[in-house]
Design an enzyme around this catalytic site. Structure first.
Site, PDB file in Angstrom:
ATOM      1  N   ASN A  17       0.829  -1.210   0.000  1.00  0.00           N
ATOM      2  CA  ASN A  17       0.000   0.000   0.000  1.00  0.00           C
ATOM      3  C   ASN A  17       0.862   1.259   0.000  1.00  0.00           C
ATOM      4  O   ASN A  17       1.960   1.266   0.546  1.00  0.00           O
ATOM      5  CB  ASN A  17      -0.934  -0.017   1.213  1.00  0.00           C
ATOM      6  CG  ASN A  17      -1.806  -1.257   1.224  1.00  0.00           C
ATOM      7  OD1 ASN A  17      -2.079  -1.830   0.168  1.00  0.00           O
ATOM      8  ND2 ASN A  17      -2.224  -1.687   2.398  1.00  0.00           N
ATOM      9  N   HIS A  39       5.640  -0.365  -2.998  1.00  0.00           N
ATOM     10  CA  HIS A  39       5.199   0.457  -4.131  1.00  0.00           C
ATOM     11  C   HIS A  39       5.369   1.947  -3.850  1.00  0.00           C
ATOM     12  O   HIS A  39       4.739   2.779  -4.484  1.00  0.00           O
ATOM     13  CB  HIS A  39       3.742   0.136  -4.491  1.00  0.00           C
ATOM     14  CG  HIS A  39       3.549  -1.272  -4.972  1.00  0.00           C
ATOM     15  ND1 HIS A  39       2.399  -1.984  -4.775  1.00  0.00           N
ATOM     16  CD2 HIS A  39       4.399  -2.102  -5.635  1.00  0.00           C
ATOM     17  CE1 HIS A  39       2.549  -3.199  -5.301  1.00  0.00           C
ATOM     18  NE2 HIS A  39       3.745  -3.287  -5.816  1.00  0.00           N
ATOM     19  N   ASN A  97      -8.026 -12.572   5.641  1.00  0.00           N
ATOM     20  CA  ASN A  97      -8.627 -12.057   4.410  1.00  0.00           C
ATOM     21  C   ASN A  97     -10.031 -12.639   4.287  1.00  0.00           C
ATOM     22  O   ASN A  97     -10.197 -13.849   4.358  1.00  0.00           O
ATOM     23  CB  ASN A  97      -7.774 -12.494   3.199  1.00  0.00           C
ATOM     24  CG  ASN A  97      -8.014 -11.602   1.997  1.00  0.00           C
ATOM     25  OD1 ASN A  97      -9.143 -11.196   1.738  1.00  0.00           O
ATOM     26  ND2 ASN A  97      -6.959 -11.296   1.277  1.00  0.00           N
TER      27      ASN A  97
END
Ligand code: ZN
Length: 245
Positions: free
Chosen positions: A99, A116, A212
């Site tokens: 993120n 990222h 998840n």
């Protein structure tokens, strides 16, 4: 299963966290791809690459400005604070994240590897060395330019066609291979090379606790505990973190 996971977390001497978009979405961070007008009108290369930024800086910065404004009031959910609590308990808790929103740091995590990059800072596109925290004042300029050399600024996220930062990737793999427990949160484990990180942990002998709500690419194995719940609900339970009210 939850008791087993909580016990593994308690007993782990060297845990590592690996997080993806699902962790952010629970805080209300929007993932614009596909749903937003500009993505329909322009290609990813135009909106999110160095050549696109050089070709039309006003367009590209209007896109980032929109994303930054949309994310401005997003705050970390209790799952983030549970991780900060775990960091305090263990003394050290490296976090590897896909993120770019900085929510792990905002919640107080100190060792965060942003695979990222980060939307919170920008730097000179011509690499003169200028780097700055993205403030709303800076964002009013259209487009924001480097005060040192006059070139345009770029957001410090990995843009289309750019490699992930090599040092961040290699340290992430080192941590994965050396950890005894990896908590994998909100990632579909599909986008390489980041997707290889939990597999490197398994190969190194670690146990994975996966959080998840949806099925992912992680294998069914004795060494993978999959908890199909939201991170904001279950991480406080697993770590024993009590929210301050
Ligand atoms: Zn510059």
């Amino acid at each position: 299963m939850i008791n087993k996971a909580a016990e593994l977390i308690r007993e782990s001497s060297n845990p590592v966290v690996f997080s993806g978009a699902g962790m952010s979405r629970e805080s209300g961070m929007r993932t614009f791809r596909g749903e937003e007008g500009l993505w329909k009108e322009y290609s990813p290369e135009q909106l999110s690459s160095i050549s696109g930024l050089r070709a039309d800086p006003e367009l590209v910065w209007s896109w980032y400005r929109m994303r930054l404004i949309a994310g401005k009031n997003v705050v970390p959910h209790p799952g983030y604070y549970a991780l900060t609590y775990l960091q305090e308990q263990k003394g050290h808790l490296p976090v590897i994240t896909q993120n770019v929103d900085g929510l792990h740091r905002q919640a107080g995590q100190t060792d965060v590897m942003e695979l990222h990059g980060s939307m919170r800072t920008a730097s000179c596109i011509d690499k003169c060395g200028f780097s700055v925290h993205l403030t709303s004042e800076l964002l009013r300029a259209d487009p924001p330019v480097c005060p040192d050399c006059g070139a345009i600024l770029r957001p410090d996220i990995v843009l289309f066609g750019e490699p992930l930062p090599p040092e961040t990737i290699s340290r992430s793999y080192e941590l994965a291979e050396g950890c005894d427990l990896m908590i994998v949160i909100g990632t579909s484990v599909q986008v390489w090379p980041a997707a290889g990180i939990p597999f490197a942990a398994l190969e190194g002998g670690a146990v994975i606790i996966e959080i998840n709500p949806v099925q992912t690419e992680l294998p069914h194995s004795d060494n993978v505990i999959s908890i199909r719940r939201k991170a904001g609900e279950i991480l406080p339970v697993l770590t024993g973190f009590k929210e301050k009210r």
